[in-house]
Design an enzyme around this catalytic site. Structure first.
Site, PDB file in Angstrom:
ATOM      1  N   HIS B 196       0.870  -1.171   0.000  1.00 36.12           N
ATOM      2  CA  HIS B 196       0.000   0.000   0.000  1.00 36.12           C
ATOM      3  C   HIS B 196       0.907   1.221   0.000  1.00 36.12           C
ATOM      4  CE1 HIS B 196      -3.752   2.259   0.967  1.00 36.12           C
ATOM      5  NE2 HIS B 196      -2.855   3.122   1.404  1.00 36.12           N
ATOM      6  N   CYS B 197       0.835   1.991  -1.054  1.00 33.09           N
ATOM      7  CA  CYS B 197       1.760   3.109  -1.200  1.00 33.09           C
ATOM      8  C   CYS B 197       1.096   4.399  -0.742  1.00 33.09           C
ATOM      9  CB  CYS B 197       2.187   3.238  -2.656  1.00 33.09           C
ATOM     10  SG  CYS B 197       3.470   4.469  -2.907  1.00 33.09           S
ATOM     11  N   PRO B 198       1.574   5.024   0.339  1.00 30.38           N
ATOM     12  CA  PRO B 198       0.973   6.283   0.771  1.00 30.38           C
ATOM     13  C   PRO B 198       1.268   7.432  -0.182  1.00 30.38           C
ATOM     14  CG  PRO B 198       2.840   5.728   2.167  1.00 30.38           C
ATOM     15  CD  PRO B 198       2.656   4.593   1.238  1.00 30.38           C
ATOM     16  N   GLY B 201      -1.386   7.081  -2.599  1.00 29.68           N
ATOM     17  CA  GLY B 201      -2.698   7.031  -1.963  1.00 29.68           C
ATOM     18  C   GLY B 201      -3.548   5.869  -2.409  1.00 29.68           C
TER      19      GLY B 201
END
Lengths: 141, 482
Positions: B196-198, B201
């Site tokens: 999950h890449c912040p 997003g």
């Protein structure tokens, strides 16, 4: 959905649902198990059922195939920063349409007369093939 | 829900009630001739259970927490903007006109792939239908009634002569396919889950991994390119003994660009290199971090998904046919599940044809079939008294669609003024691994007392008002007794 199927759905009662699960022996590719479920023994011929599943498996394999055509499409898409996906119908989607047509055809010809209904796996997130068994009674209230 | 009690549902526990055969779905406004406004059918994205946000009527989706995506976008826009404003004019004059062209192409590439990574469905698996969940449940051995959470269930499959364990996902109620992982931030199972890449997003999974890879590769080119151009620009300006400080004063934007590029180019280049390695060996970040195939758990454990050829691996990850989105965001919710407005103000609730009651030895036994699902209505209740029902009434589930509630009759015959209602929280119950609060709501009319049992996943109570907002799902059973 044909008119007769609609009638059947409205009038007949759902006796049971059988789920044909995914077969992961060849990896993450979309394939379904060809094992014949015991609940269908009295309803349909084993050969017929396996033929349907096998055809579906072949169609899904065709959709995900890494051939020269998909390679060219992939490179072209990459060069255009994948914007082609917004305008073009992908190869996978084309095969999915073929699959939908095949399932409808199978339902009309083979499964509906036996009181069964195949649900397109795409409506179940490609997890299962749902086979609905309708109660064996005449179509009158 | 803070404290969860897991109750195994045993369908054999209670005496089987008389089940009315399912009729056709009753038309709105059924028996009493009331014409009810048929709500416009909703799209599936409106009832999507995961933590995602949808825009443009379901065409665009992101994770609920957008993370630092605005920062990413801002940095890229600011840096590129400064580049085109401050550096390009000088470099075009002194070097070549290709520089803004190359910069422009790279910038467009970066922006387009970033937006595609953030707004595309990463490969979310829709949750299993209740019938599927029951079927899977049946295929697993039950250890009987337990009051604690059952042990995690696994299933073993053989993939390319290797034994892989498939885990059961309690949220999505299914066995996860291989390489699928449940993202806790988005509350979804994602196929070929990478991470999950912040920064973007969104989750990075099967469907948007190629966008993500193209994004970081082109971003590293862009960053390196801008860095090089800015350095050249400042070097040219500082020529002739004028000094760096003079150059910086003439072109202040370049200082900002230099700082941003210098600090980010190393990590972006590193990330690109890492993901190039992953692509070449057909691994996901998730698998690499866990060391699934590194052989530390045992000998002879190799990646069963790798094609053993770097070129084929790259092709299968980046050039394979684009898989379809499985969640069908813009499809319409089928008519059986779509909301029906029922006038729940002070009018009497409609009689439910499918329900029935038996008074069995001093207790009221109500059986309801799931018939309606309402949302967005509020019950305004004149609460005069709450019925002191036992803390845990006996509730059991016979099938995914029928709920039986059994409680002592004497305690439900409360003398209250007509047209008022009482409500009481009956119980917490677990049905198909989802937790519901069971409410008892009693309307006393002039001639009829009507009973409502609401099955609801989350509730909001303010004073006398029990309200259910649009995003929650409730199931209301109507019953009437004299």
């Amino acid at each position: 959905m044909t008119h007769s199927l609609q009638d059947m759905r409205q009038q007949a009662a759902v006796a049971a649902k059988v789920f044909v699960q995914r077969d992961y022996t060849s990896g993450t590719m979309c394939q379904f198990q060809t094992k014949f479920p015991s609940e269908l023994e009295t309803k349909i011929d084993k050969q017929q059922f396996e033929e349907t599943i096998r055809t579906l498996n072949n169609l899904y394999a065709e959709a995900e195939k890494l051939g020269s055509q998909s390679f060219i499409e992939g490179c072209l898409a990459c060069l255009t920063a994948y914007t082609v996906f917004l305008c073009m119908e992908t190869h996978y989607e084309k095969v999915l349409k073929k699959i939908a047509k095949y399932i409808q055809e199978q339902n009309d010809k083979i499964y509906a007369p036996r009181g069964l209904l195949l649900t397109d796996p795409i409506e179940r997130g490609l997890r299962v093939i749902e086979i609905t068994i309708y109660e064996d009674r005449s179509f009158t209230r | 829900m803070k404290s969860r009690e897991y109750q195994q549902i045993d369908p054999q526990a209670l005496p089987t009630p008389v089940r009315t055969p399912p009729h056709d779905h009753p038309q709105a406004g059924g028996g009493d001739g009331r014409k009810e406004p048929r709500r416009t059918p909703r799209r599936k994205w409106e009832v999507f259970p995961g933590k995602n946000r949808f825009f443009c009527d379901g065409r665009i989706m992101m994770a609920r927490q957008s993370g630092v995506f605005p920062l990413t976008l801002g940095l890229i826009l600011v840096t590129s903007g400064l580049f085109f404003i401050f550096d390009c004019p000088f470099l075009v004059k002194h070097l070549t006109g290709c520089i803004p062209a190359i910069g422009g192409v790279l910038f467009v590439f970066v922006l387009v792939t970033l937006l595609q990574t953030s707004f595309t469905d990463p490969g979310i698996l829709p949750r299993a239908t209740p019938e599927e969940a029951v079927d899977v449940e049946r295929q697993i051995d039950d250890t009987g009634n337990t009051s604690y959470r059952p042990p995690p269930r696994t299933k073993e499959v053989l993939i390319n002569q290797q034994v892989i364990k498939l885990k059961y996902c309690f949220t999505c109620k299914m066995f996860r396919p291989p390489r699928t992982s449940h993202c806790s931030l988005c509350d979804n199972c994602v196929e070929r889950f990478d991470h999950h890449c912040p920064w973007v997003g969104n989750c990075v999974g099967k469907r948007n991994y190629r966008f993500f890879y193209t994004f970081i590769v082109s971003l590293s080119f862009l960053t390196a390119f801008i860095f090089g151009c800015v350095t050249t620009h400042l070097a040219l300006r500082a020529q002739g003994g004028k000094g760096l400080v003079f150059a910086l004063k003439e072109s202040p934007g370049s200082a900002v660009e230099l700082a941003i590029c210098f600090f980010s180019v190393w990590s972006i280049l590193g990330l690109s290199g890492f993901h190039t390695y992953l692509v070449a060996s057909n691994l996901t970040t998730n698998e690499d971090i866990k060391g699934s195939w590194s052989g530390k758990s045992g000998e002879g454990v190799t990646n069963p998904y790798s094609h053993k050829n770097i070129f084929i691996n790259c092709c299968s990850v980046l050039c394979a046919p684009m898989p379809p989105s499985l969640i069908d965001r813009r499809g319409l919710v089928p008519a059986e599940e779509s909301a029906q407005t029922s006038g729940m103000d002070t009018e009497r609730p409609k009689l439910n044809n499918k329900s029935e009651m038996n008074v069995v030895g001093g207790s009221l036994h109500l059986v309801f079939d799931v018939q309606e699902s309402c949302s967005d209505f509020s019950l305004l209740l004149n609460q005069t008294k709450t019925v002191p029902l036992p803390a845990r009434s006996l509730v059991a589930c016979y099938s995914p669609n029928t709920v039986s509630v059994c409680f002592p009759v004497s305690e439900c015959c409360v003398k209250v003024t007509p047209l008022c209602a009482v409500f009481q929280l009956l119980s917490k119950v677990c049905i198909d691994h989802a937790f519901y609060w069971v409410w008892l709501v009693v309307f006393y009319g002039v001639h009829q007392a009507q009973l409502l049992v609401c099955l609801h996943q989350a509730y909001i109570m303010e004073g006398n008002c029990l309200s259910f907002n649009k995003s929650t799902e409730i199931t209301v059973f109507h019953c009437s007794f004299v």
